[in-house]
Enzyme design. Structure first.
Site, PDB file in Angstrom:
ATOM      1  N   ARG A 145     -20.348   7.492  -2.667  1.00  0.00           N
ATOM      2  CA  ARG A 145     -21.798   7.688  -2.780  1.00  0.00           C
ATOM      3  C   ARG A 145     -22.196   8.986  -2.083  1.00  0.00           C
ATOM      4  O   ARG A 145     -21.682   9.307  -1.006  1.00  0.00           O
ATOM      5  CB  ARG A 145     -22.538   6.512  -2.134  1.00  0.00           C
ATOM      6  CG  ARG A 145     -22.447   5.226  -2.930  1.00  0.00           C
ATOM      7  CD  ARG A 145     -23.142   4.084  -2.216  1.00  0.00           C
ATOM      8  NE  ARG A 145     -24.524   4.427  -1.857  1.00  0.00           N
ATOM      9  CZ  ARG A 145     -25.305   3.647  -1.115  1.00  0.00           C
ATOM     10  NH1 ARG A 145     -24.855   2.501  -0.653  1.00  0.00           N
ATOM     11  NH2 ARG A 145     -26.546   4.018  -0.838  1.00  0.00           N
TER      12      ARG A 145
ATOM     13  N   HIS B  20      -9.138   2.367  -2.849  1.00  0.00           N
ATOM     14  CA  HIS B  20      -7.717   2.176  -2.563  1.00  0.00           C
ATOM     15  C   HIS B  20      -7.075   1.270  -3.615  1.00  0.00           C
ATOM     16  O   HIS B  20      -6.936   0.072  -3.415  1.00  0.00           O
ATOM     17  CB  HIS B  20      -7.603   1.567  -1.156  1.00  0.00           C
ATOM     18  CG  HIS B  20      -6.227   1.197  -0.709  1.00  0.00           C
ATOM     19  ND1 HIS B  20      -5.077   1.723  -1.275  1.00  0.00           N
ATOM     20  CD2 HIS B  20      -5.814   0.344   0.274  1.00  0.00           C
ATOM     21  CE1 HIS B  20      -4.020   1.203  -0.655  1.00  0.00           C
ATOM     22  NE2 HIS B  20      -4.443   0.359   0.278  1.00  0.00           N
TER      23      HIS B  20
ATOM     24  N   SER C 166     -11.927   0.414   3.032  1.00  0.00           N
ATOM     25  CA  SER C 166     -11.539   1.039   1.761  1.00  0.00           C
ATOM     26  C   SER C 166     -12.118   0.262   0.596  1.00  0.00           C
ATOM     27  O   SER C 166     -12.253  -0.957   0.631  1.00  0.00           O
ATOM     28  CB  SER C 166     -10.012   1.105   1.641  1.00  0.00           C
ATOM     29  OG  SER C 166      -9.441  -0.178   1.776  1.00  0.00           O
TER      30      SER C 166
ATOM     31  N   CYS D  35      -0.774   2.955   6.064  1.00  0.00           N
ATOM     32  CA  CYS D  35      -0.352   1.691   6.654  1.00  0.00           C
ATOM     33  C   CYS D  35      -0.023   0.729   5.518  1.00  0.00           C
ATOM     34  O   CYS D  35      -0.441   0.931   4.376  1.00  0.00           O
ATOM     35  CB  CYS D  35      -1.426   1.120   7.571  1.00  0.00           C
ATOM     36  SG  CYS D  35      -3.015   0.778   6.760  1.00  0.00           S
TER      37      CYS D  35
ATOM     38  N   GLY E 252       0.404  -3.497   4.520  1.00  0.00           N
ATOM     39  CA  GLY E 252       0.251  -4.895   4.874  1.00  0.00           C
ATOM     40  C   GLY E 252       1.598  -5.551   5.156  1.00  0.00           C
ATOM     41  O   GLY E 252       2.588  -5.263   4.487  1.00  0.00           O
TER      42      GLY E 252
ATOM     43  N   CYS F  48       0.814  -1.226   0.000  1.00  0.00           N
ATOM     44  CA  CYS F  48       0.000   0.000   0.000  1.00  0.00           C
ATOM     45  C   CYS F  48       0.844   1.271   0.000  1.00  0.00           C
ATOM     46  O   CYS F  48       0.327   2.359  -0.253  1.00  0.00           O
ATOM     47  CB  CYS F  48      -0.934   0.013   1.207  1.00  0.00           C
ATOM     48  SG  CYS F  48      -1.899  -1.490   1.369  1.00  0.00           S
TER      49      CYS F  48
END
Length: 381
Positions: free
Chosen positions: A209, A337, A236, A367, A369, A82
């Site tokens: 939305r 994301h 996300s 952050c 993973g 990420c």
């Protein structure tokens, strides 16, 4: 810098490869940078996480060549999950600081819709039993080292920091509401390059939305843990998209008539416990503040990648930062994301927010993973 609109999972952009998405954002970025000649680029760095198409492994090089960069201009893909897009920007700054380059394209893209299912055992055959079929997308979202899905790391943080389901739903709703408001005020349009898909012009992110309610959010079932806090509404969005920026020296900008958005002042990357990987931005932000010799109170805005509401709220609580100064235009819960692109997107959005609000200093952080955190501290110019 510019980016594509982010297409929802299985949406309008599902058939565009990461290379095509990155190229679209990159072309627009060079045009915005006073029609910068691609032959003046010294390097291309491309954030990419999941190999969703065969040419993804060549994405950096192909984007550079398709842009019209010199054959001699080198390129490489980078995968810090990420944080890949943010790392591309950091690496570009390294090259410039060392004098190895004067202008670098830092980009990233992900087509999560295109992620394949894998069949193991078919290459050499299997004597008995069935072939093993894996969903690369689903399986990639579990850290095999600690046997923990990404969503459970957010559940772990919510439990540790006392974050409730109601807190998470309110945060998720706020992300959508802020994104809708930003669109209504034409704030995102300056960073998005629309894409023509057949007869349709895609000019907005498809995941957010403007009609969501807290009642709808509260009805969603917890996705990963009984009585948990993570739902489809406060996590996300899985989306497709690309983003790009030009990182250049001050002298290069002056010579080429480019008006820079911001200066990268400092950066940090840290490791944390993989089972609570989402807390990574908290120590990363503390470290980048130390590197820049600043205090948290000196920071005007933080653009925090919203992996999960429970994760984001845990980071904000750990830091003791003002929630009103975080993601004023919404975040990944609303916008989505796209893994390899998100680091570039949050840095670009933050730079534009600082300009819009006439603020000076901000931090973009995510952050990662596997248990890491990354942070970029930028100053508006």
């Amino acid at each position: 810098g510019r980016r594509t609109p982010f297409g929802k999972f299985g949406g309008s952009l599902k058939d565009l490869t990461p290379t095509q998405l990155g190229l679209h954002a990159s072309k627009s970025t060079l045009k915005q940078a006073n029609d910068l000649d691609p032959k003046k680029l010294d390097h291309c760095i491309f954030g990419s996480v999941i190999t969703s198409s065969p040419d993804t492994i060549y994405a950096a090089r192909h984007v550079a060549l398709l842009l019209g960069a010199r054959t001699e201009t080198p390129a490489y893909n980078i995968n810090r999950l990420c944080g890949s897009g943010a790392q591309a920007i950091i690496d570009a700054s390294f090259m410039i600081a060392r004098g190895d380059a004067r202008a670098v394209l830092a980009a990233g893209a992900e087509n999560m819709s295109m992620t394949p299912h894998l069949t193991y055992g078919t290459r050499f055959g299997t004597k008995y039993g069935s072939f093993v079929v894996k969903d690369l997308l689903l399986d990639s979202l579990t850290d095999e080292f600690c046997k923990t899905p990404m969503a459970i790391t957010a559940e772990n943080l919510a439990e540790k920091y006392g974050i409730s389901r109601e807190d998470c739903d309110k945060f998720g709703l706020s992300s959508h509401n802020k994104a809708a408001k930003a669109y209504s005020e034409n704030l995102f349009q300056g960073e998005i390059e629309p894409i023509q898909i057949k007869k349709n012009l895609i000019s907005k992110d498809e995941h957010y939305r403007d009609d969501v309610s807290i009642q709808e959010m509260s009805k969603l079932r917890p996705s990963f843990k009984e009585n948990g806090v993570v739902t489809a509404g406060n996590a996300s969005g899985i989306v497709d998209g690309g983003a790009a920026v030009v990182v250049a020296s001050e002298s290069f900008c002056k010579e080429n008539g480019i008006e820079p958005l911001a200066e990268l002042v400092a950066y940090s990357v840290v490791g944390v416990d993989p089972k609570i990987m989402g807390i990574g931005p908290a120590p990363a932000i503390r470290q980048v503040l130390q590197a820049a010799k600043l205090r948290l109170e000196d920071i005007d805005l933080i653009e925090l990648n919203e992996a999960f509401a429970g994760q984001s709220l845990s980071v904000i609580k750990d830091l003791g930062y003002d929630l009103e100064k975080v993601n004023p235009w919404g975040g990944a819960i609303a916008l989505g994301h796209p893994l390899g692109a998100s680091g570039v997107r949050i840095a670009l959005t933050l730079a534009r927010q600082l300009k819009h609000y006439k603020k000076k200093v901000g931090i973009a952080s995510a952050c990662i993973g596997g248990g890491q955190g990354i942070a970029l501290l930028i100053k508006s110019l």
